[in-house]
Design an enzyme around this catalytic site. Structure first.
Site, PDB file in Angstrom:
ATOM      1  N   ASN A  19      33.270  42.833  26.853  1.00 19.61           N
ATOM      2  CA  ASN A  19      33.011  44.194  27.341  1.00 19.61           C
ATOM      3  C   ASN A  19      33.649  44.336  28.727  1.00 19.61           C
ATOM      4  O   ASN A  19      33.117  43.824  29.709  1.00 19.61           O
ATOM      5  CB  ASN A  19      31.490  44.405  27.407  1.00 19.61           C
ATOM      6  N   LYS A  21      33.884  46.885  30.541  1.00 20.03           N
ATOM      7  CA  LYS A  21      33.220  47.907  31.370  1.00 20.03           C
ATOM      8  C   LYS A  21      34.275  48.803  32.039  1.00 20.03           C
ATOM      9  O   LYS A  21      35.323  49.036  31.451  1.00 20.03           O
ATOM     10  CB  LYS A  21      32.294  47.259  32.401  1.00 20.03           C
ATOM     11  N   HIS A 106      24.082  50.012  25.632  1.00 15.78           N
ATOM     12  CA  HIS A 106      24.179  48.989  26.687  1.00 15.78           C
ATOM     13  C   HIS A 106      23.186  49.330  27.799  1.00 15.78           C
ATOM     14  O   HIS A 106      22.965  50.508  28.110  1.00 15.78           O
ATOM     15  CB  HIS A 106      25.607  48.946  27.238  1.00 15.78           C
ATOM     16  N   GLU A 108      23.405  49.287  30.890  1.00 21.73           N
ATOM     17  CA  GLU A 108      23.950  50.113  31.982  1.00 21.73           C
ATOM     18  C   GLU A 108      23.941  51.582  31.594  1.00 21.73           C
ATOM     19  O   GLU A 108      23.782  52.462  32.447  1.00 21.73           O
ATOM     20  CB  GLU A 108      25.364  49.623  32.342  1.00 21.73           C
ATOM     21  N   GLU A 178      20.478  41.374  25.155  1.00 18.88           N
ATOM     22  CA  GLU A 178      20.981  41.244  26.528  1.00 18.88           C
ATOM     23  C   GLU A 178      19.842  41.486  27.513  1.00 18.88           C
ATOM     24  O   GLU A 178      19.564  42.647  27.874  1.00 18.88           O
ATOM     25  CB  GLU A 178      22.073  42.286  26.769  1.00 18.88           C
ATOM     26  N   GLY A 184      25.284  40.224  34.633  1.00 19.51           N
ATOM     27  CA  GLY A 184      26.022  40.268  35.892  1.00 19.51           C
ATOM     28  C   GLY A 184      25.336  39.564  37.046  1.00 19.51           C
ATOM     29  O   GLY A 184      25.726  39.749  38.195  1.00 19.51           O
ATOM     30  N   SER A 225      25.544  36.951  31.503  1.00 18.37           N
ATOM     31  CA  SER A 225      26.072  35.829  32.292  1.00 18.37           C
ATOM     32  C   SER A 225      26.554  34.668  31.429  1.00 18.37           C
ATOM     33  O   SER A 225      26.355  33.502  31.792  1.00 18.37           O
ATOM     34  CB  SER A 225      25.038  35.367  33.331  1.00 18.37           C
TER      35      SER A 225
HETATM   36  C1  PEP Z   1      27.363  42.842  29.630  1.00 18.40           C
HETATM   37  O1  PEP Z   1      27.636  43.710  30.440  1.00 18.40           O
HETATM   38  O2  PEP Z   1      27.156  43.142  28.455  1.00 18.40           O
HETATM   39  C2  PEP Z   1      27.261  41.472  30.102  1.00 18.40           C
HETATM   40  C3  PEP Z   1      26.736  40.595  29.309  1.00 18.40           C
HETATM   41  O3  PEP Z   1      27.740  41.214  31.372  1.00 18.40           O
HETATM   42  P1  PEP Z   1      27.850  39.771  32.062  1.00 18.40           P
HETATM   43  O4  PEP Z   1      28.457  38.825  31.068  1.00 18.40           O
HETATM   44  O5  PEP Z   1      28.710  39.995  33.248  1.00 18.40           O
HETATM   45  O6  PEP Z   1      26.460  39.347  32.418  1.00 18.40           O
END
Ligand code: PEP
Length: 269
Positions: A19, A21, A106, A108, A178, A184, A225
């Site tokens: 992703n 973003k 997601h 976000e 998630e 992040g 992460s």
């Molecule tokens: C995400 O935004 O779906 C995500 C898992 O981000 P990160 O890997 O940076 O934690």
């Protein structure tokens, strides 16, 4: 075009989604894909999905020409097909741009853009109606986890997000667990934490939408992460059918290592 198949417990398929973003201008996007292609041999049993920003989808598609190993995803969609919805992108538009998948719900989008389970359910339905495979994201915040609400929150997000779908439709989606506190932050869930929630999601899916033997089941990915360092351990665990990767997918070397971890898991199985 990639068809979702049974989870790794039966065919050892792993899915790695990147992703991007709101990152990468066109030249950067082309460079990333070109390097990723150099680093990533196609290994059966692992599917890779790239989710660039809308503006880069066409450039990424061109940079992927001649490879059917990489699939394309949108990062979101709007549930209407066409019309006066300024700023929005529809499922037919994503299909037309070469996407086979779309990320929906997601955290976000839930956090910063006020998305709720009802709207997310409309998006899932729109995606399925237009032959896109939805990747439905669910996950609890840190206060919710600390209050012991993880199961309640993810169960609600899952059941509301998939409300009204039949068995065949649920066989065409993926779920990504998630935890919001892991996204992040550099603080991934432990294998035990991921397994506990993903096992529960798997049970709910099985109990709510029965599948005939041999029919595709719903892959459950872990996101939050994921890095080249922790990918192998996470991907090797029973209820983790792949990874949704944010930050680490912006670096082709790091993302290629995560894909290689998946390929190693599949080869070893
Ligand atoms: C995400 O935004 O779906 C995500 C898992 O981000 P990160 O890997 O940076 O934690």
């Amino acid at each position: 075009m990639f068809q979702i198949e049974a989870v790794k417990s039966s065919v050892q398929r792993l899915i790695i989604v990147g992703n991007w973003k709101m990152n990468k201008l066109l030249a950067e996007a082309r460079q990333l894909v070109s390097r990723l292609r150099e680093l990533t041999p196609a290994v059966p049993g692992v599917q890779v999905v790239l989710a660039p920003p809308f503006t880069a989808i066409h450039a990424v598609k061109e940079a992927l020409a001649g490879s059917d190993y990489f699939n394309l995803a949108g990062q979101d969609l709007y549930w209407e097909g066409y019309g006066p919805f300024t700023g929005e992108i529809s499922a037919p538009m994503l299909r037309d741009s070469g996407c086979s998948h779309v990320i929906i719900g997601h955290s976000e989008r839930r956090q910063h853009f006020g998305e709720d389970d009802q709207g997310i359910n409309k998006k899932v339905r729109a995606a399925l109606q237009h032959e896109l495979s939805p990747i439905l994201c669910v996950g609890e915040t840190l206060p919710e986890r600390e209050a012991g609400q993880t199961d309640t929150v993810v169960t609600r997000q899952l059941l509301r997000g998939l409300d009204g779908l039949n068995e065949a439709e649920v066989g065409r989606i993926m779920v990504a667990y998630e935890p919001v506190w892991a996204i992040g932050t550099g603080r991934a869930a432990t294998v035990e934490q991921a397994e506990a929630v993903q096992g529960r999601l798997r049970r709910i899916l099985r109990e709510t939408w029965s599948r005939a033997p041999g029919e595709p089941t719903t892959p459950i990915l872990y996101g939050g992460s994921v890095t080249p360092v922790n990918a192998g351990e996470l991907l090797n665990s029973k209820h983790v059918d792949g990874a949704l990767v944010g930050g680490a997918c912006l670096d082709p070397e790091a993302f290629a290592k995560i894909i290689q971890s998946a390929q190693t898991c599949v080869r070893a199985s």
